[in-house]
Design an enzyme around this catalytic site. Structure first.
Site, PDB file in Angstrom:
ATOM      1  N   ARG A 115      20.597   2.709   5.054  1.00  0.00           N
ATOM      2  CA  ARG A 115      19.243   2.445   5.583  1.00  0.00           C
ATOM      3  C   ARG A 115      18.313   1.813   4.550  1.00  0.00           C
ATOM      4  O   ARG A 115      17.090   1.891   4.685  1.00  0.00           O
ATOM      5  CB  ARG A 115      18.586   3.731   6.103  1.00  0.00           C
ATOM      6  N   SER A 172       1.437   8.159  -3.398  1.00  0.00           N
ATOM      7  CA  SER A 172       0.016   7.808  -3.410  1.00  0.00           C
ATOM      8  C   SER A 172      -0.705   8.608  -2.336  1.00  0.00           C
ATOM      9  O   SER A 172      -0.076   9.202  -1.458  1.00  0.00           O
ATOM     10  CB  SER A 172      -0.167   6.304  -3.181  1.00  0.00           C
ATOM     11  N   ASP A 201      -6.612   4.923  -2.381  1.00  0.00           N
ATOM     12  CA  ASP A 201      -7.768   4.544  -1.555  1.00  0.00           C
ATOM     13  C   ASP A 201      -8.677   5.756  -1.367  1.00  0.00           C
ATOM     14  O   ASP A 201      -8.255   6.890  -1.580  1.00  0.00           O
ATOM     15  CB  ASP A 201      -7.325   3.972  -0.204  1.00  0.00           C
ATOM     16  N   ARG A 206       8.050  14.813  -6.165  1.00  0.00           N
ATOM     17  CA  ARG A 206       7.583  13.688  -5.351  1.00  0.00           C
ATOM     18  C   ARG A 206       6.552  12.904  -6.148  1.00  0.00           C
ATOM     19  O   ARG A 206       5.624  13.499  -6.719  1.00  0.00           O
ATOM     20  CB  ARG A 206       6.976  14.203  -4.044  1.00  0.00           C
ATOM     21  N   ARG A 225      10.213   1.372  -4.896  1.00  0.00           N
ATOM     22  CA  ARG A 225       9.636   2.099  -6.025  1.00  0.00           C
ATOM     23  C   ARG A 225      10.748   2.849  -6.776  1.00  0.00           C
ATOM     24  O   ARG A 225      10.712   2.974  -7.993  1.00  0.00           O
ATOM     25  CB  ARG A 225       8.578   3.088  -5.537  1.00  0.00           C
ATOM     26  N   ARG A 267      -2.483  -0.599  -8.704  1.00  0.00           N
ATOM     27  CA  ARG A 267      -1.615   0.511  -8.309  1.00  0.00           C
ATOM     28  C   ARG A 267      -0.490   0.700  -9.308  1.00  0.00           C
ATOM     29  O   ARG A 267      -0.086   1.811  -9.617  1.00  0.00           O
ATOM     30  CB  ARG A 267      -0.968   0.236  -6.943  1.00  0.00           C
ATOM     31  N   GLY A 297       8.301   7.669  -1.933  1.00  0.00           N
ATOM     32  CA  GLY A 297       8.568   7.350  -0.526  1.00  0.00           C
ATOM     33  C   GLY A 297       9.266   5.999  -0.392  1.00  0.00           C
ATOM     34  O   GLY A 297      10.214   5.833   0.379  1.00  0.00           O
TER      35      GLY A 297
HETATM   36  N1  HPA Z   1      -3.533   8.628   4.537  1.00  0.00           N
HETATM   37  C1  HPA Z   1      -2.315   9.127   4.431  1.00  0.00           C
HETATM   38  N2  HPA Z   1      -1.517   8.857   3.438  1.00  0.00           N
HETATM   39  C2  HPA Z   1      -1.967   8.056   2.471  1.00  0.00           C
HETATM   40  C3  HPA Z   1      -3.220   7.515   2.510  1.00  0.00           C
HETATM   41  C4  HPA Z   1      -4.045   7.821   3.595  1.00  0.00           C
HETATM   42  O1  HPA Z   1      -5.192   7.353   3.680  1.00  0.00           O
HETATM   43  N3  HPA Z   1      -3.374   6.743   1.409  1.00  0.00           N
HETATM   44  C5  HPA Z   1      -2.240   6.818   0.712  1.00  0.00           C
HETATM   45  N4  HPA Z   1      -1.374   7.624   1.343  1.00  0.00           N
END
Ligand code: HPA
Length: 235
Positions: free
Chosen positions: A43, A90, A206, A87, A24, A219, A20
Protein backbone atom coordinates in the site's frame (compact mmCIF):
# COMPACT_ATOMS: atom_id res chain seq x y z
CA UNK A 1 4.67 -11.16 7.26
CA UNK A 2 1.43 -9.65 8.59
CA UNK A 3 -1.61 -8.60 6.56
CA UNK A 4 -0.39 -5.03 5.97
CA UNK A 5 3.38 -5.31 6.55
CA UNK A 6 5.63 -7.39 4.31
CA UNK A 7 8.66 -7.64 6.65
CA UNK A 8 10.10 -11.02 7.55
CA UNK A 9 10.63 -11.92 11.18
CA UNK A 10 13.59 -10.00 12.62
CA UNK A 11 13.56 -7.26 9.96
CA UNK A 12 11.87 -4.70 12.24
CA UNK A 13 13.72 -3.17 15.22
CA UNK A 14 12.38 -3.06 18.81
CA UNK A 15 12.42 0.74 18.68
CA UNK A 16 10.33 2.51 16.06
CA UNK A 17 9.40 5.98 14.84
CA UNK A 18 5.94 6.15 13.32
CA UNK A 19 5.10 9.17 11.14
CA UNK A 20 1.71 9.19 9.38
CA UNK A 21 3.19 9.99 5.96
CA UNK A 22 5.20 7.15 4.35
CA UNK A 23 7.34 9.74 2.51
CA UNK A 24 8.28 11.13 5.90
CA UNK A 25 9.37 7.61 6.88
CA UNK A 26 11.58 7.53 3.76
CA UNK A 27 12.93 11.01 4.57
CA UNK A 28 13.84 9.97 8.13
CA UNK A 29 15.46 6.74 6.91
CA UNK A 30 17.53 8.53 4.25
CA UNK A 31 18.57 11.51 6.37
CA UNK A 32 18.98 10.11 9.88
CA UNK A 33 19.71 6.36 9.62
CA UNK A 34 22.83 4.53 8.45
CA UNK A 35 22.35 1.73 5.92
CA UNK A 36 18.53 1.89 5.84
CA UNK A 37 16.83 -1.15 4.31
CA UNK A 38 13.23 -0.93 3.09
CA UNK A 39 11.18 -3.83 4.52
CA UNK A 40 7.68 -2.80 3.44
CA UNK A 41 6.03 -1.40 0.33
CA UNK A 42 2.51 -2.81 0.74
CA UNK A 43 0.00 0.00 0.00
CA UNK A 44 3.00 2.33 -0.36
CA UNK A 45 3.22 2.43 3.45
CA UNK A 46 7.01 2.41 3.45
CA UNK A 47 8.99 0.95 6.35
CA UNK A 48 12.78 0.96 6.88
CA UNK A 49 15.28 -0.38 9.39
CA UNK A 50 18.73 1.13 9.89
CA UNK A 51 21.16 2.31 12.54
CA UNK A 52 21.09 5.53 14.55
CA UNK A 53 24.29 6.11 16.56
CA UNK A 54 24.85 2.37 16.52
CA UNK A 55 21.32 1.49 17.67
CA UNK A 56 18.86 -0.43 15.51
CA UNK A 57 15.83 1.71 14.66
CA UNK A 58 12.85 1.25 12.34
CA UNK A 59 10.66 3.92 10.83
CA UNK A 60 7.28 3.20 9.29
CA UNK A 61 4.36 5.17 7.78
CA UNK A 62 0.97 4.55 9.39
CA UNK A 63 -1.49 6.63 7.35
CA UNK A 64 -4.01 9.22 8.49
CA UNK A 65 -6.53 8.73 11.28
CA UNK A 66 -6.99 6.32 14.15
CA UNK A 67 -8.27 3.32 12.11
CA UNK A 68 -5.25 3.23 9.76
CA UNK A 69 -2.82 4.00 12.60
CA UNK A 70 -4.21 1.22 14.81
CA UNK A 71 -3.87 -1.39 12.05
CA UNK A 72 -0.12 -0.75 11.77
CA UNK A 73 0.44 -0.40 15.50
CA UNK A 74 -1.46 -3.60 16.22
CA UNK A 75 0.58 -5.63 13.72
CA UNK A 76 3.89 -4.04 14.81
CA UNK A 77 3.30 -4.79 18.49
CA UNK A 78 1.56 -8.14 18.35
CA UNK A 79 3.26 -9.76 15.33
CA UNK A 80 6.66 -8.06 15.15
CA UNK A 81 6.97 -7.57 18.94
CA UNK A 82 8.04 -3.92 18.69
CA UNK A 83 8.73 -2.66 22.23
CA UNK A 84 8.68 1.14 21.78
CA UNK A 85 6.70 3.24 19.31
CA UNK A 86 7.17 7.00 19.02
CA UNK A 87 4.61 8.76 16.85
CA UNK A 88 6.13 11.81 15.14
CA UNK A 89 3.51 14.00 13.51
CA UNK A 90 1.94 17.40 13.14
CA UNK A 91 -1.00 19.06 14.86
CA UNK A 92 -3.18 22.15 14.86
CA UNK A 93 -2.92 24.42 17.93
CA UNK A 94 -6.16 24.97 19.87
CA UNK A 95 -5.09 27.51 22.52
CA UNK A 96 -3.23 30.85 22.77
CA UNK A 97 -0.40 29.38 24.83
CA UNK A 98 0.67 27.23 21.86
CA UNK A 99 2.20 28.79 18.72
CA UNK A 100 3.04 27.43 15.30
CA UNK A 101 6.52 25.76 15.22
CA UNK A 102 6.10 24.66 18.86
CA UNK A 103 6.97 21.10 19.81
CA UNK A 104 4.25 19.27 21.76
CA UNK A 105 4.77 16.25 24.00
CA UNK A 106 1.40 14.50 24.30
CA UNK A 107 1.19 13.35 27.92
CA UNK A 108 -2.41 12.30 27.31
CA UNK A 109 -4.64 12.00 24.25
CA UNK A 110 -8.34 12.77 24.64
CA UNK A 111 -10.49 11.63 21.76
CA UNK A 112 -13.87 11.83 20.06
CA UNK A 113 -13.22 8.43 18.47
CA UNK A 114 -15.46 5.44 19.04
CA UNK A 115 -12.38 3.23 18.48
CA UNK A 116 -11.48 3.90 22.13
CA UNK A 117 -14.86 4.38 23.85
CA UNK A 118 -16.30 1.12 22.40
CA UNK A 119 -14.20 -0.83 24.92
CA UNK A 120 -15.36 1.18 27.95
CA UNK A 121 -19.14 1.44 27.88
CA UNK A 122 -20.20 3.73 30.73
CA UNK A 123 -16.68 4.90 31.50
CA UNK A 124 -13.96 6.87 29.75
CA UNK A 125 -10.45 5.46 29.48
CA UNK A 126 -7.61 8.02 29.63
CA UNK A 127 -5.06 7.17 26.90
CA UNK A 128 -1.64 8.26 28.25
CA UNK A 129 1.99 8.18 27.17
CA UNK A 130 4.47 5.85 28.87
CA UNK A 131 5.64 7.95 31.84
CA UNK A 132 9.31 6.97 31.67
CA UNK A 133 9.50 7.82 27.93
CA UNK A 134 7.75 11.16 28.47
CA UNK A 135 10.18 12.09 31.26
CA UNK A 136 13.23 11.12 29.18
CA UNK A 137 11.88 13.10 26.19
CA UNK A 138 11.42 16.20 28.38
CA UNK A 139 14.95 15.81 29.82
CA UNK A 140 16.56 15.22 26.41
CA UNK A 141 14.71 18.20 24.91
CA UNK A 142 16.18 20.43 27.61
CA UNK A 143 19.70 19.11 26.93
CA UNK A 144 19.17 19.72 23.20
CA UNK A 145 17.95 23.30 23.77
CA UNK A 146 14.44 22.52 22.54
CA UNK A 147 11.34 23.93 24.22
CA UNK A 148 8.60 21.35 24.60
CA UNK A 149 5.01 22.04 25.62
CA UNK A 150 3.65 19.02 27.45
CA UNK A 151 -0.02 18.29 28.06
CA UNK A 152 -3.26 16.84 26.80
CA UNK A 153 -4.07 16.76 23.10
CA UNK A 154 -7.16 15.75 21.10
CA UNK A 155 -7.10 12.84 18.65
CA UNK A 156 -10.06 13.57 16.39
CA UNK A 157 -11.71 11.35 13.79
CA UNK A 158 -12.59 14.33 11.59
CA UNK A 159 -10.27 16.75 9.77
CA UNK A 160 -12.95 18.64 7.78
CA UNK A 161 -15.82 19.21 10.19
CA UNK A 162 -19.28 20.39 9.15
CA UNK A 163 -19.28 24.20 9.66
CA UNK A 164 -22.93 23.89 10.77
CA UNK A 165 -21.62 22.37 14.04
CA UNK A 166 -19.90 25.66 14.99
CA UNK A 167 -16.60 25.57 16.92
CA UNK A 168 -16.27 21.85 17.71
CA UNK A 169 -12.99 22.49 19.56
CA UNK A 170 -14.34 24.94 22.15
CA UNK A 171 -15.27 22.26 24.70
CA UNK A 172 -11.76 20.72 24.49
CA UNK A 173 -10.14 24.15 24.73
CA UNK A 174 -12.04 24.86 27.98
CA UNK A 175 -10.41 21.76 29.50
CA UNK A 176 -6.91 22.87 28.51
CA UNK A 177 -6.41 20.57 25.52
CA UNK A 178 -3.44 22.04 23.64
CA UNK A 179 -3.78 20.82 20.07
CA UNK A 180 -5.59 18.50 17.66
CA UNK A 181 -4.24 15.62 15.57
CA UNK A 182 -5.73 12.30 14.50
CA UNK A 183 -3.85 9.27 15.89
CA UNK A 184 -2.27 9.42 19.38
CA UNK A 185 -5.26 8.13 21.37
CA UNK A 186 -5.26 4.95 19.25
CA UNK A 187 -1.54 4.46 19.87
CA UNK A 188 -1.82 4.97 23.64
CA UNK A 189 -4.85 2.69 23.96
CA UNK A 190 -3.07 -0.14 22.15
CA UNK A 191 0.11 0.48 24.20
CA UNK A 192 -1.94 -0.15 27.36
CA UNK A 193 -3.55 -3.32 25.97
CA UNK A 194 -0.58 -4.84 24.13
CA UNK A 195 2.04 -3.75 26.71
CA UNK A 196 4.53 -1.70 24.75
CA UNK A 197 6.00 1.77 25.36
CA UNK A 198 4.48 4.71 23.50
CA UNK A 199 4.94 8.44 23.10
CA UNK A 200 3.67 11.09 20.68
CA UNK A 201 5.71 14.14 19.66
CA UNK A 202 4.08 16.73 17.42
CA UNK A 203 5.10 19.92 15.65
CA UNK A 204 2.45 22.61 15.39
CA UNK A 205 1.83 23.13 11.66
CA UNK A 206 -1.27 25.33 11.90
CA UNK A 207 -3.22 27.36 14.45
CA UNK A 208 -6.96 27.00 14.69
CA UNK A 209 -7.45 30.36 16.48
CA UNK A 210 -5.10 32.62 14.47
CA UNK A 211 -5.41 30.59 11.20
CA UNK A 212 -1.62 30.82 10.69
CA UNK A 213 0.04 27.87 8.93
CA UNK A 214 3.63 26.85 8.27
CA UNK A 215 4.92 26.63 4.70
CA UNK A 216 6.34 23.30 3.51
CA UNK A 217 9.94 24.59 4.03
CA UNK A 218 9.24 25.77 7.57
CA UNK A 219 7.62 22.43 8.41
CA UNK A 220 10.84 20.63 7.46
CA UNK A 221 13.13 22.37 9.97
CA UNK A 222 10.80 21.89 12.97
CA UNK A 223 10.22 18.31 11.82
CA UNK A 224 13.99 17.63 11.89
CA UNK A 225 14.33 18.80 15.54
CA UNK A 226 11.40 16.59 16.55
CA UNK A 227 12.95 13.56 14.80
CA UNK A 228 16.28 14.16 16.56
CA UNK A 229 14.46 14.27 19.90
CA UNK A 230 12.52 11.09 19.09
CA UNK A 231 15.72 9.29 18.02
CA UNK A 232 17.48 10.39 21.22
CA UNK A 233 15.12 8.01 23.04
CA UNK A 234 16.50 4.91 21.25
CA UNK A 235 18.21 2.54 23.68
N1 HPA B 1 -6.67 18.84 12.59
C1 HPA B 1 -6.34 17.57 12.72
N2 HPA B 1 -5.13 17.13 12.54
C2 HPA B 1 -4.17 18.01 12.22
C3 HPA B 1 -4.45 19.34 12.08
C4 HPA B 1 -5.76 19.78 12.29
O1 HPA B 1 -6.06 20.98 12.17
N3 HPA B 1 -3.29 19.96 11.75
C5 HPA B 1 -2.34 19.03 11.69
N4 HPA B 1 -2.86 17.83 11.99
Amino acid sequence: MSIHIGAKEGEIADFMLLPGDPMRAKYIAENFLENPVCYNQIRGMLGFTGLYKGKRVSVQGSGMGIPSHMIYVNELASQYHVKTIIRVGSCGALVDSVQIRDLILAVGASTDSHAVSRHFEGGSFAPIATFELAVRAAENAKKMGLTVKAGNILSSDVFYDDPALGDVYEKWRRYGVLAVEMEAAGLYTLAARLKFNALTLLTVSDHLLTKEALSAGERQSTFNSMVELALSLAE
